[in-house]
Write a protein that holds these residues in place. Sequence first.
Motif, PDB file in Angstrom:
ATOM      1  N   UNK A 448      43.250  -0.621  34.843  1.00 23.37           N
ATOM      2  CA  UNK A 448      44.076  -0.203  35.968  1.00 23.37           C
ATOM      3  C   UNK A 448      44.789   1.113  35.732  1.00 23.37           C
ATOM      4  N   UNK A 449      44.194   2.005  34.956  1.00 23.02           N
ATOM      5  CA  UNK A 449      44.853   3.242  34.564  1.00 23.02           C
ATOM      6  C   UNK A 449      44.224   4.475  35.165  1.00 23.02           C
ATOM      7  N   UNK A 450      44.479   5.599  34.522  1.00 27.58           N
ATOM      8  CA  UNK A 450      43.957   6.874  34.994  1.00 27.58           C
ATOM      9  C   UNK A 450      42.466   6.988  34.706  1.00 27.58           C
ATOM     10  N   UNK A 451      41.816   7.878  35.409  1.00 26.99           N
ATOM     11  CA  UNK A 451      40.388   8.114  35.189  1.00 26.99           C
ATOM     12  C   UNK A 451      40.165   8.774  33.838  1.00 26.99           C
ATOM     13  N   UNK A 452      39.034   8.455  33.215  1.00 30.46           N
ATOM     14  CA  UNK A 452      38.630   9.091  31.972  1.00 30.46           C
ATOM     15  C   UNK A 452      37.310   9.809  32.214  1.00 30.46           C
ATOM     16  N   UNK A 453      37.031  10.800  31.372  1.00 30.34           N
ATOM     17  CA  UNK A 453      35.793  11.554  31.540  1.00 30.34           C
ATOM     18  C   UNK A 453      35.035  11.656  30.230  1.00 30.34           C
ATOM     19  N   UNK A 454      33.734  11.802  30.346  1.00 26.88           N
ATOM     20  CA  UNK A 454      32.848  12.072  29.227  1.00 26.88           C
ATOM     21  C   UNK A 454      31.960  13.227  29.651  1.00 26.88           C
ATOM     22  N   UNK A 455      31.756  14.191  28.759  1.00 24.50           N
ATOM     23  CA  UNK A 455      31.089  15.441  29.140  1.00 24.50           C
ATOM     24  C   UNK A 455      29.701  15.580  28.540  1.00 24.50           C
ATOM     25  N   UNK A 456      28.845  16.244  29.272  1.00 23.90           N
ATOM     26  CA  UNK A 456      27.530  16.675  28.807  1.00 23.90           C
ATOM     27  C   UNK A 456      27.397  18.155  29.137  1.00 23.90           C
ATOM     28  N   UNK A 457      27.041  18.949  28.153  1.00 24.66           N
ATOM     29  CA  UNK A 457      26.863  20.386  28.376  1.00 24.66           C
ATOM     30  C   UNK A 457      25.381  20.710  28.467  1.00 24.66           C
ATOM     31  N   UNK A 458      24.988  21.271  29.574  1.00 25.79           N
ATOM     32  CA  UNK A 458      23.595  21.635  29.820  1.00 25.79           C
ATOM     33  C   UNK A 458      23.407  23.118  29.491  1.00 25.79           C
ATOM     34  N   UNK A 459      22.423  23.408  28.686  1.00 24.25           N
ATOM     35  CA  UNK A 459      22.085  24.793  28.352  1.00 24.25           C
ATOM     36  C   UNK A 459      20.580  24.985  28.497  1.00 24.25           C
ATOM     37  N   UNK A 460      20.178  26.204  28.690  1.00 16.34           N
ATOM     38  CA  UNK A 460      18.750  26.531  28.703  1.00 16.34           C
ATOM     39  C   UNK A 460      18.044  26.254  30.004  1.00 16.34           C
ATOM     40  N   UNK A 461      18.783  25.785  31.030  1.00 17.89           N
ATOM     41  CA  UNK A 461      18.157  25.553  32.333  1.00 17.89           C
ATOM     42  C   UNK A 461      18.168  26.855  33.130  1.00 17.89           C
ATOM     43  N   UNK A 462      17.344  26.908  34.146  1.00 13.49           N
ATOM     44  CA  UNK A 462      17.299  28.107  34.987  1.00 13.49           C
ATOM     45  C   UNK A 462      17.672  27.733  36.418  1.00 13.49           C
TER      46      UNK A 462
END
Length: 547
Positions: A448-462
């Motif tokens: 019942x708390x605040x939102x949390x995030x998890x990240x993915x970094x995308x590289x090399x795409x066009x």
Amino acid sequence: MRTLRTTGLAVLTASALALSMTTASAHDPETPEGQAAARAFMADHQPAERHAVVGTAAGVPCAGGKADIYPCKNVDLLSVLPLSAMGGGNGNDVWGWTDPSSGKEYAIVGRTNGTAFVDVSTPTSPRYLGNLPSNGGSSNWRDMKVYKDHAFIVADFITGHGMQVFDLTRLRTITTPQTLTADVLYREFGPAHNIAINEETGFAYAIGSNTCSGGPHIVDVRTPKSPKRAGCVSQDGYTHDTQCVVYRGPDAAYSGKEICFNSNEDTLTIVDVTNKANPVQISRKGYSGSQYSHQGWLTEDQRYFLLDDELDEQNGSDKRTKTYIWDLARLSAPVHTGTYNSPATASDHNQYIRGRYSYQANYQAGLRILDVDKVSSAQLTEVGYFDIYPAGDAARFNGAWSNYPYFASGIVLVNGIEQGLVVVKPNLGGSQPGGKFENAADVAIPDGGSAVTSSVTVTGASGNAPATLKVNVDIKHTYRGDLVIELVAPGGSVFRLQGSSADSADNLLTSYTVDASASAANGEWKLKVQDVSDNDTGYIDAWSLQF
């Protein structure tokens, strides 16, 4: 092979079948023939090795085709923990557990005389914590899986072993090695060759037991310390291994159903187990060259199934290690589309798929890693290996029994029959090729708390992201209807994947497709999760973007 199925007997397994025990008594541990089969199987094994590797902070890199004494390609050695350092015996299966509160990674190591627990959170210095002794004697075949921070352990060829349930959170406070006890012992079967668990539904499938004609014995483990028998899959007799999933593959007729993919001695047998009291066999299909259908695994899109046959290298004319490729566009009519022939000649054993790679433990050939990106064209490519048995490459029962490739850290566990626990790190290059970017770090979701995030970094795409961007999520939560889930693009655009609902089931293992064509592909993508109610907790176990 079908004549070997006998209700009420503890079937010995493919390895022992290779020893030409052709009567039912050869699979019964209470008969002299069965006991002789076990002794003959172990006669293949060399004495346990004591070659420990004390790695540097960076481990022992694979250079010039070797890491320490081991032949390798694109796989670095981190450490070896010999059997003598974790309770003795011979090694067999292995699995892993990540503590959701600390992120520490642990190995659960099967041995003939028990199950060892090893802290591998510093993989160059694995720390042995203790042993859970086998219940009722020694067994060459032990298997384990994990659900809700509990290990579920079975053993073959021990009449009264049952299923041991061990609370893995007990490992948090152990400072010196100790002898452990099970929290619960499930006694509705005695021996069992193997166990699978569908973590999304909370049902375990014990296979090769002395019940259900050797087929999957279904156990409700949603409350881990109160396991309850839920059903039987006995229509096709003895099952050697299985993978059971909530189906999200291409066959719309079975979307959302719980399906088991069984390696059944000489067939791939697919069963709908949604109704545990009344499983329905969807299909049963043999294939050319079959000698003993041993084990297999689905690709992540559930379109293809890779099957290994344990005895075709011994008994067939082509001695190369083979992987059979199945197209499951229609579950009622699976098609064997091709066979991958390895340059190795060892017997294959257990394989698991993560992302675009199949991680195979192939006895004397060790860990072999195959790229499955072109599986739709029935093509697999070996991209790495780590041979824990340098002495040979024959189709015999030495070396790598199994592996576990699912840790967020990227380390892979290999359990050797003679070698013990070998910890390695594949070096296959950056993000997964083929447009898949993953984050498997645990992120706690407050109640019942605040939102949390998890990240993915995308590289090399066009250019921009596609209009069919696939978002795969694996969230452990005790009431998934409480969750609001969003994907945040690098430019700040927000895509709602799921709102709160009345869905009271546990966990969320699913895929979403969003039109992200207005967003740049490269940059930081975030999975945002919020629990909007009370009394339930969980964590983001893993998620990925697939272009």
